[in-house]
Design an enzyme around this catalytic site. Structure first.
Site, PDB file in Angstrom:
ATOM      1  N   LYS A 187      -6.950  -4.979  -3.257  1.00 12.52           N
ATOM      2  CA  LYS A 187      -7.743  -5.562  -2.165  1.00 12.52           C
ATOM      3  C   LYS A 187      -8.718  -4.532  -1.620  1.00 12.52           C
ATOM      4  O   LYS A 187      -8.546  -3.336  -1.848  1.00 12.52           O
ATOM      5  CB  LYS A 187      -6.811  -6.063  -1.061  1.00 12.52           C
ATOM      6  CG  LYS A 187      -5.962  -4.933  -0.479  1.00 12.52           C
ATOM      7  CD  LYS A 187      -4.886  -5.437   0.432  1.00 12.52           C
ATOM      8  CE  LYS A 187      -4.064  -4.310   0.987  1.00 12.52           C
ATOM      9  NZ  LYS A 187      -4.824  -3.313   1.745  1.00 12.52           N
TER      10      LYS A 187
ATOM     11  N   HIS B 223     -10.765   6.708   1.824  1.00  8.59           N
ATOM     12  CA  HIS B 223      -9.381   6.612   1.336  1.00  8.59           C
ATOM     13  C   HIS B 223      -9.288   5.589   0.217  1.00  8.59           C
ATOM     14  O   HIS B 223     -10.122   4.684   0.124  1.00  8.59           O
ATOM     15  CB  HIS B 223      -8.444   6.216   2.484  1.00  8.59           C
ATOM     16  CG  HIS B 223      -8.706   4.824   2.999  1.00  8.59           C
ATOM     17  ND1 HIS B 223      -9.710   4.551   3.907  1.00  8.59           N
ATOM     18  CD2 HIS B 223      -8.133   3.636   2.703  1.00  8.59           C
ATOM     19  CE1 HIS B 223      -9.726   3.252   4.155  1.00  8.59           C
ATOM     20  NE2 HIS B 223      -8.787   2.667   3.425  1.00  8.59           N
TER      21      HIS B 223
ATOM     22  N   ASP C  30       0.786  -1.247   0.000  1.00  5.52           N
ATOM     23  CA  ASP C  30       0.000   0.000   0.000  1.00  5.52           C
ATOM     24  C   ASP C  30       0.818   1.296   0.000  1.00  5.52           C
ATOM     25  O   ASP C  30       0.529   2.220   0.788  1.00  5.52           O
ATOM     26  CB  ASP C  30      -0.993   0.001   1.175  1.00  5.52           C
ATOM     27  CG  ASP C  30      -1.988  -1.152   1.108  1.00  5.52           C
ATOM     28  OD1 ASP C  30      -1.891  -1.966   0.175  1.00  5.52           O
ATOM     29  OD2 ASP C  30      -2.864  -1.239   1.986  1.00  5.52           O
TER      30      ASP C  30
ATOM     31  N   CYS D 182      -2.137  -3.219   7.423  1.00  9.04           N
ATOM     32  CA  CYS D 182      -1.954  -4.040   6.224  1.00  9.04           C
ATOM     33  C   CYS D 182      -0.623  -4.778   6.180  1.00  9.04           C
ATOM     34  O   CYS D 182      -0.552  -5.905   5.691  1.00  9.04           O
ATOM     35  CB  CYS D 182      -2.198  -3.194   4.984  1.00  9.04           C
ATOM     36  SG  CYS D 182      -3.934  -2.696   4.887  1.00  9.04           S
TER      37      CYS D 182
HETATM   38  C1  VGL Z   1      -4.886   0.307   5.698  1.00 10.41           C
HETATM   39  C2  VGL Z   1      -6.500   1.087   7.103  1.00 10.41           C
HETATM   40  C3  VGL Z   1      -7.449   1.003   6.112  1.00 10.41           C
HETATM   41  C4  VGL Z   1      -3.452  -0.060   5.481  1.00 10.41           C
HETATM   42  C5  VGL Z   1      -5.829   0.199   4.689  1.00 10.41           C
HETATM   43  O1  VGL Z   1      -2.974  -0.027   4.330  1.00 10.41           O
HETATM   44  O2  VGL Z   1      -2.762  -0.384   6.484  1.00 10.41           O
HETATM   45  N1  VGL Z   1      -5.240   0.743   6.901  1.00 10.41           N
HETATM   46  N2  VGL Z   1      -7.099   0.559   4.906  1.00 10.41           N
HETATM   47 ZN    ZN Z   2      -8.484   0.627   3.327  1.00 10.13          ZN
END
Ligand code: VGL
Ligand code: ZN
Length: 203
Positions: A106, A81, A8, A151
């Site tokens: 995802k 987000h 991410d 994540c």
């Molecule tokens: C994530 C919160 C919501 C991450 C993704 O990438 O850690 N955290 N969506």
């Molecule tokens: Zn997320």
């Protein structure tokens, strides 16, 4: 064979983004440096529809940080987000995406969140990443990125449980720290499970 998983590395998780992780942007040069050291580079991408159930804005009166039950699972609510096709969901500027062999997206199902790059949070659906790695004869997985306490943690734990020798590159990951100490706790949890904690200079 070893693979690097970049978790991410997206605009919304970097300073200025909707779910900014402190110092998230400082990981980009580290990622660029590490990619050339691996036979296989995977990137995960948080990729939500606008009506995703993890967004506080999609629940009347709810605020980010609150916890609800989403289809039977405990769900922390987040700001909007990484909406599919948005700037926030794009890989962070400067990331050398030419070195990424495959991207796994995802969180695409509005009814369930997905922190791990392998499975959704209910372990119901599989992204195909595990099989992909096995088909490429990968035995060791190195994980870095955002966020350490979400994540990165869940991707590492699933990799470990799928039988990959798993390494968390600690200095190449940053966390949300919704509660103080969350990152430390996440690293401890991973360590206890048998995930190796390493630093980028050791690679
Ligand atoms: C994530 C919160 C919501 C991450 C993704 O990438 O850690 N955290 N969506
Ligand atoms: Zn997320």
């Amino acid at each position: 064979m070893k693979a690097l998983i970049l978790v991410d590395l997206q605009n919304d998780f970097c300073p200025g983004g909707a779910l900014a992780v402190p110092e998230g942007d400082t990981l980009i040069p580290i990622a660029n440096m590490l990619m050339s050291k691996f036979e296989l580079v995977i990137a995960t991408q948080d990729w939500h529809p606008a009506n995703h159930g993890s967004f506080a804005a999609n629940h009347p009166w709810r605020k980010p940080g609150q916890i609800i039950e989403l289809n039977g699972l405990k769900q922390i609510l987040w700001p909007i987000h990484c909406v599919q096709e948005s700037f926030g969901a794009s890989f962070t500027n400067g990331l050398d995406i030419t070195k990424i062999h495959k991207i796994f997206q995802k969180g695409t199902d509005k009814d369930i969140d997905s922190y791990s790059g392998f499975f959704d949070n209910g372990h119901k659906k599989d992204t195909g990443l595990g099989e992909y790695l096995k088909a490429k004869s990968i035995t060791e997985v190195y994980v870095m990125g955002l966020a350490t306490d979400y994540c990165v943690k869940f991707t590492s734990i699933d990799a470990h449980n799928l039988g990959f020798k798993t390494y968390l590159i600690e200095d190449a990951s940053r966390g949300v720290n919704l509660k103080e100490g969350d990152v430390e706790k996440a690293v401890e949890e991973m360590k206890k499970l048998g995930i190796s904690i390493i630093q980028s200079h050791e690679i």
